[in-house]
Design a protein around this motif. Structure first.
Motif, PDB file in Angstrom:
ATOM      1  N   ASP A 147       0.804  -1.219   0.000  1.00  0.00           N
ATOM      2  CA  ASP A 147       0.000   0.000   0.000  1.00  0.00           C
ATOM      3  C   ASP A 147       0.841   1.275   0.000  1.00  0.00           C
ATOM      4  N   LEU A 148       2.121   1.159   0.419  1.00  0.00           N
ATOM      5  CA  LEU A 148       2.975   2.337   0.469  1.00  0.00           C
ATOM      6  C   LEU A 148       3.549   2.705  -0.897  1.00  0.00           C
ATOM      7  N   VAL A 149       3.602   1.730  -1.802  1.00  0.00           N
ATOM      8  CA  VAL A 149       4.241   1.947  -3.109  1.00  0.00           C
ATOM      9  C   VAL A 149       3.605   3.096  -3.889  1.00  0.00           C
ATOM     10  N   PRO A 150       2.273   3.100  -4.114  1.00  0.00           N
ATOM     11  CA  PRO A 150       1.702   4.211  -4.886  1.00  0.00           C
ATOM     12  C   PRO A 150       1.871   5.565  -4.213  1.00  0.00           C
ATOM     13  N   ARG A 151       1.872   5.608  -2.883  1.00  0.00           N
ATOM     14  CA  ARG A 151       2.062   6.884  -2.178  1.00  0.00           C
ATOM     15  C   ARG A 151       3.457   7.443  -2.475  1.00  0.00           C
ATOM     16  N   ILE A 152       4.458   6.560  -2.441  1.00  0.00           N
ATOM     17  CA  ILE A 152       5.827   7.000  -2.697  1.00  0.00           C
ATOM     18  C   ILE A 152       5.998   7.360  -4.166  1.00  0.00           C
ATOM     19  N   LYS A 193      17.712   9.480  -2.848  1.00  0.00           N
ATOM     20  CA  LYS A 193      17.501  10.252  -1.623  1.00  0.00           C
ATOM     21  C   LYS A 193      18.197   9.628  -0.412  1.00  0.00           C
ATOM     22  N   GLY A 194      18.948   8.551  -0.661  1.00  0.00           N
ATOM     23  CA  GLY A 194      19.644   7.884   0.431  1.00  0.00           C
ATOM     24  C   GLY A 194      18.730   7.142   1.376  1.00  0.00           C
ATOM     25  N   GLY A 234      11.975  -2.905  -3.844  1.00  0.00           N
ATOM     26  CA  GLY A 234      12.734  -2.807  -5.085  1.00  0.00           C
ATOM     27  C   GLY A 234      11.980  -2.096  -6.199  1.00  0.00           C
ATOM     28  N   ARG A 235      10.645  -2.147  -6.147  1.00  0.00           N
ATOM     29  CA  ARG A 235       9.832  -1.482  -7.175  1.00  0.00           C
ATOM     30  C   ARG A 235       9.956   0.034  -7.107  1.00  0.00           C
ATOM     31  N   ILE A 236      10.373   0.559  -5.963  1.00  0.00           N
ATOM     32  CA  ILE A 236      10.516   2.015  -5.813  1.00  0.00           C
ATOM     33  C   ILE A 236      11.974   2.384  -5.490  1.00  0.00           C
ATOM     34  N   GLY A 237      12.880   1.445  -5.768  1.00  0.00           N
ATOM     35  CA  GLY A 237      14.294   1.684  -5.495  1.00  0.00           C
ATOM     36  C   GLY A 237      14.844   2.902  -6.213  1.00  0.00           C
ATOM     37  N   VAL A 278      14.152   7.827   7.475  1.00  0.00           N
ATOM     38  CA  VAL A 278      14.812   6.525   7.398  1.00  0.00           C
ATOM     39  C   VAL A 278      13.788   5.478   6.976  1.00  0.00           C
ATOM     40  N   VAL A 279      14.203   4.560   6.119  1.00  0.00           N
ATOM     41  CA  VAL A 279      13.339   3.456   5.705  1.00  0.00           C
ATOM     42  C   VAL A 279      13.970   2.139   6.153  1.00  0.00           C
ATOM     43  N   ILE A 280      13.175   1.335   6.842  1.00  0.00           N
ATOM     44  CA  ILE A 280      13.591   0.016   7.312  1.00  0.00           C
ATOM     45  C   ILE A 280      12.662  -1.015   6.674  1.00  0.00           C
TER      46      ILE A 280
END
Length: 230
Positions: free
Chosen positions: A98-103, A133-134, A124-127, A112-114
């Motif tokens: 669910d986070l993919v389309p938002r990003i 952006k680190g 990986g789809r939003i890599g 930070v992303v964990i």
């Protein structure tokens, strides 16, 4: 310009030809942090590495003993029990597909992303969006892990990442100008110990060419690398 005059005035206190002892540098940086906000104290290291070669990359993380002075917002990719664990540990945002389309729509209100290993296919789809952006999770940095509670705790406690930029320079925060000299020294010591230890074995010649401590709006103060064993 007003800012230019202020900078020129505080810069007079810094001798650009001198490499300062650690505490002297910290005192100068704190004294020159005169902005109306709590400036971040930053470390900038010009290295002799060539980041185009994989064996000369410098990258890692360290938990600063006195913290960063910043409220870090954490996004965790996890599901089921691990998502519950992340929320309980204090993650600010938790989700999965669910986070993919938002990003993809440009949402980056986190620092930070964990991610748990099983979620890396989704991440990986939003890599290509997170990477520049680190923010891309990395197992070497402890941000790809099943122990999300520890990763969150370390991050909240003051974990920072250091890495070479395209010019082979390391930029990393040390703390806030409001920190005491002792707090900044303990953070700086921890950072320098980690970075010195991370010297690539394949590197020939000088590793740390210049070490500069500065605040967000203040002039840079050069440090003597010998005091850190560099």
């Amino acid at each position: 310009m007003k800012q230019g005059k202020r900078y020129a005035e505080v810069a007079k206190a810094v001798d650009r030809q001198v490499k300062y002892a650690e505490l002297d540098a910290i005192q100068l940086v704190k004294k020159n942090a005169t902005a109306k906000f709590d400036e971040t104290v930053e470390l900038h290291i010009r290295t002799g590495c060539d980041g185009r070669h994989a064996d000369q990359q410098v990258r890692g993380s360290v938990v600063l003993p006195a913290g960063t002075g910043k409220n870090v917002r954490i996004l965790v990719f996890a599901k089921d029990a691990k998502a519950d664990e992340a929320l309980a540990a204090g993650a600010d945002f938790v989700g999965a597909d669910d986070l993919v389309p938002r990003i993809q729509d440009g949402w980056f209100d986190y620092d930070v992303v964990i991610a748990t290993p099983d979620m890396m296919g989704v991440v990986g789809r939003i890599g290509r969006l997170l990477g520049p952006k680190g923010l891309m999770p990395n197992p070497k940095l402890g941000t790809v892990t099943m122990d999300v509670a520890k990763a969150i705790a370390d991050t909240k406690a003051g974990k920072v990442e250091y890495r070479l930029d395209k010019a082979n320079i390391i930029h990393v925060p040390v703390g806030k100008a409001s920190f005491s000299e002792e707090q900044l020294k303990s953070n700086l010591d921890a950072l320098m110990a980690a970075i010195v230890k991370a010297r690539p074995s394949s590197l020939k010649g000088t590793y740390l060419k210049s070490i500069t401590l500065t605040s967000t709006m203040g002039p840079g103060v050069k440090l003597d690398g010998l005091q850190f064993g560099a």
